[in-house]
Design an enzyme around this catalytic site. Structure first.
Site, short mmCIF file in Angstrom:
data_model
loop_
_atom_site.label_atom_id
_atom_site.label_comp_id
_atom_site.label_asym_id
_atom_site.label_seq_id
_atom_site.Cartn_x
_atom_site.Cartn_y
_atom_site.Cartn_z
N GLY A 32 0.80 -1.12 0.12
CA GLY A 32 0.10 -0.08 -0.15
C GLY A 32 0.80 1.32 0.05
O GLY A 32 2.06 1.23 -0.36
N HIS A 35 2.18 4.58 -4.81
CA HIS A 35 2.72 6.10 -5.60
C HIS A 35 3.04 5.55 -7.17
O HIS A 35 2.82 4.44 -7.61
CB HIS A 35 4.13 6.37 -4.94
CG HIS A 35 5.43 5.30 -4.64
ND1 HIS A 35 5.81 4.88 -5.82
CD2 HIS A 35 5.70 4.79 -3.44
CE1 HIS A 35 6.52 3.90 -5.28
NE2 HIS A 35 6.43 3.85 -4.04
N GLY A 37 5.51 4.78 -8.84
CA GLY A 37 6.20 3.41 -8.85
C GLY A 37 5.49 2.26 -9.03
O GLY A 37 5.31 1.59 -9.80
N HIS A 38 4.29 2.08 -8.04
CA HIS A 38 3.49 0.93 -8.03
C HIS A 38 2.37 1.23 -9.03
O HIS A 38 2.25 -0.05 -9.81
CB HIS A 38 2.54 0.98 -6.68
CG HIS A 38 3.35 0.98 -5.34
ND1 HIS A 38 3.56 1.88 -4.48
CD2 HIS A 38 3.97 -0.13 -4.96
CE1 HIS A 38 4.30 1.65 -3.43
NE2 HIS A 38 4.52 0.37 -3.68
N LYS A 150 13.70 -0.45 -7.83
CA LYS A 150 14.08 0.19 -6.62
C LYS A 150 14.65 -0.72 -5.41
O LYS A 150 15.73 -0.56 -4.76
CB LYS A 150 13.26 1.23 -6.18
CG LYS A 150 13.97 1.96 -5.07
CD LYS A 150 13.20 3.20 -4.65
CE LYS A 150 13.22 3.35 -3.26
NZ LYS A 150 12.37 2.40 -2.46
N GLN A 154 15.74 -7.47 -3.65
CA GLN A 154 14.30 -8.16 -3.40
C GLN A 154 14.07 -8.86 -4.65
O GLN A 154 13.72 -10.20 -4.75
CB GLN A 154 13.32 -7.08 -3.13
CG GLN A 154 11.93 -7.73 -3.13
CD GLN A 154 10.82 -6.80 -2.40
OE1 GLN A 154 10.74 -6.62 -1.28
NE2 GLN A 154 10.17 -6.05 -3.26
N VAL A 177 11.19 4.50 -10.71
CA VAL A 177 10.41 5.60 -11.31
C VAL A 177 10.82 6.74 -10.17
O VAL A 177 11.06 6.54 -9.07
CB VAL A 177 8.68 5.63 -11.35
CG1 VAL A 177 8.21 6.67 -11.30
CG2 VAL A 177 8.34 4.28 -12.10
N SER A 186 9.40 6.31 -3.32
CA SER A 186 9.30 5.32 -2.15
C SER A 186 8.29 6.01 -1.06
O SER A 186 7.84 7.17 -1.01
CB SER A 186 10.61 5.60 -1.51
OG SER A 186 10.26 4.85 -0.11
N SER A 187 7.50 4.82 -0.54
CA SER A 187 6.43 5.11 0.39
C SER A 187 6.91 5.78 1.56
O SER A 187 6.19 6.73 2.14
CB SER A 187 5.80 3.90 0.73
OG SER A 187 5.20 3.11 -0.37
O1 PAF Z 1 8.24 -4.39 -2.00
C1 PAF Z 1 7.29 -4.60 -1.19
O2 PAF Z 1 6.47 -3.74 -1.20
C2 PAF Z 1 7.29 -6.03 -0.28
O3 PAF Z 1 8.37 -6.05 0.07
C3 PAF Z 1 6.38 -6.87 -0.88
C4 PAF Z 1 7.04 -7.57 -2.27
C5 PAF Z 1 4.97 -6.42 -1.28
C6 PAF Z 1 6.26 -7.96 0.09
O4 PAF Z 1 5.56 -7.63 1.19
#
Ligand code: PAF
Length: 284
Positions: A32, A35, A37-38, A150, A154, A177, A186-187
């Site tokens: 959640g 922004h 980027g998402h 970013k 991960q 982005v 970034s959040s």
């Molecule tokens: O990148 C994120 O927002 C988190 O690490 C993810 C991949 C949703 C896992 O909780």
């Protein structure tokens, strides 16, 4: 109208119907506080999928005891509107007690690529990420899942997990982005004061400088790392956690830039820890 599903069994039932129709499922897992980027991940998912599922779940197992799980921004109303605009079909919003019911105790632990970079200062973080993403993959059964560059480490961890465990999903990495002035979206940017936000521009500036060095023919990893470290270190509000260069996507140590390498930085501005990175490529 975007559909919101909270129960795991309902999500499974929805996906079962979608799969019966041979539809391709694109999945964007998020915590959640959405922004641009998402939203880019969602649009990318939409362009190659029949159905787009986004999850919104602030995952407690990837936060350390002294990290910002409680303070992490939760902006549900804005998020749902943004998902709708970005063409998401279903928002999956499971509850913590359903994801981690009493007696729960199975972890996914990806080795080799989790000890360095953020793994050093955030022990257990990637175990929490790998575990929750596995659970989400098992529930949503996506054909493709979309993650932002970013969080490059991960992405590396999840690609390795998918390969090592023969998971039937393709991980797609989408470029970073940035705001117009260069700050990576970034959040956590919402935590920054105005001064810290200005100071944080040193991150994208020094990454761009490193890219310039490589373009000019510089190949020495120590030299580039020191230059970047020096630039960021010269910013009074910046507190450097790491400046590292590794091969990408293997995350092996390298002495020279050849092929693709990841230059990744983690820097604190006050209590706010920001990460940023660039993939440098030496074109001989
Ligand atoms: O990148 C994120 O927002 C988190 O690490 C993810 C991949 C949703 C896992 O909780």
């Amino acid at each position: 109208m975007v559909t919101v599903i909270e129960s795991i069994s309902e999500m499974r039932e929805f996906i079962k119907q979608v799969k019966l129709q041979n539809k391709r499922v694109g999945f964007v897992p998020t915590m959640g506080a959405l922004h641009e980027g998402h939203l880019t991940l969602m649009r990318e998912a939409q362009s190659v999928s029949d159905i787009v599922v986004a999850s919104i779940f602030v995952n407690p197992t990837q936060f350390g005891p002294n990290e910002d799980y409680d303070a992490y921004p939760r902006t549900w109303q804005e998020d749902i509107t943004a998902c709708q605009r970005a063409g998401v079909d279903v928002v999956f919003r499971p509850r913590v007690v359903d994801m981690y019911p009493e007696g729960w105790g199975t972890w996914i632990s990806v080795e080799q690529v989790t000890e360095k970079l953020c793994g050093q200062t955030r022990p257990g973080h990637f175990r929490g990420v790998a575990t929750v993403v596995t659970k989400l993959f098992n529930i949503v059964q996506p054909d493709k899942a979309f993650f932002g560059q970013k969080d490059a480490q991960q992405v590396v961890v999840l690609m390795k997990m998918v390969r090592d465990l023969n998971m039937n999903v393709e991980i797609v990495m989408v470029p970073i982005v940035r705001d117009e002035d260069g700050l990576a979206k970034s959040s956590r940017n919402t935590y920054l004061t105005a001064d810290q936000r200005t100071a944080a521009l040193v991150l994208s500036c020094s990454l761009a400088f490193a890219q310039q060095l490589v373009r000019q023919g510089q190949r020495d990893v120590d030299f580039i790392r020191n230059e970047v470290q020096g630039k960021i270190g010269a910013e009074p509000l910046a507190n450097v956690e790491y400046v590292e260069i590794y091969s990408f996507p293997e995350l092996q140590e390298v002495r020279t830039v050849s092929g693709k390498v990841l230059l990744a930085v983690a820097v604190k501005f006050g209590a706010t820890r920001l990460i940023d990175n660039i993939i440098l490529e030496a074109k001989e």
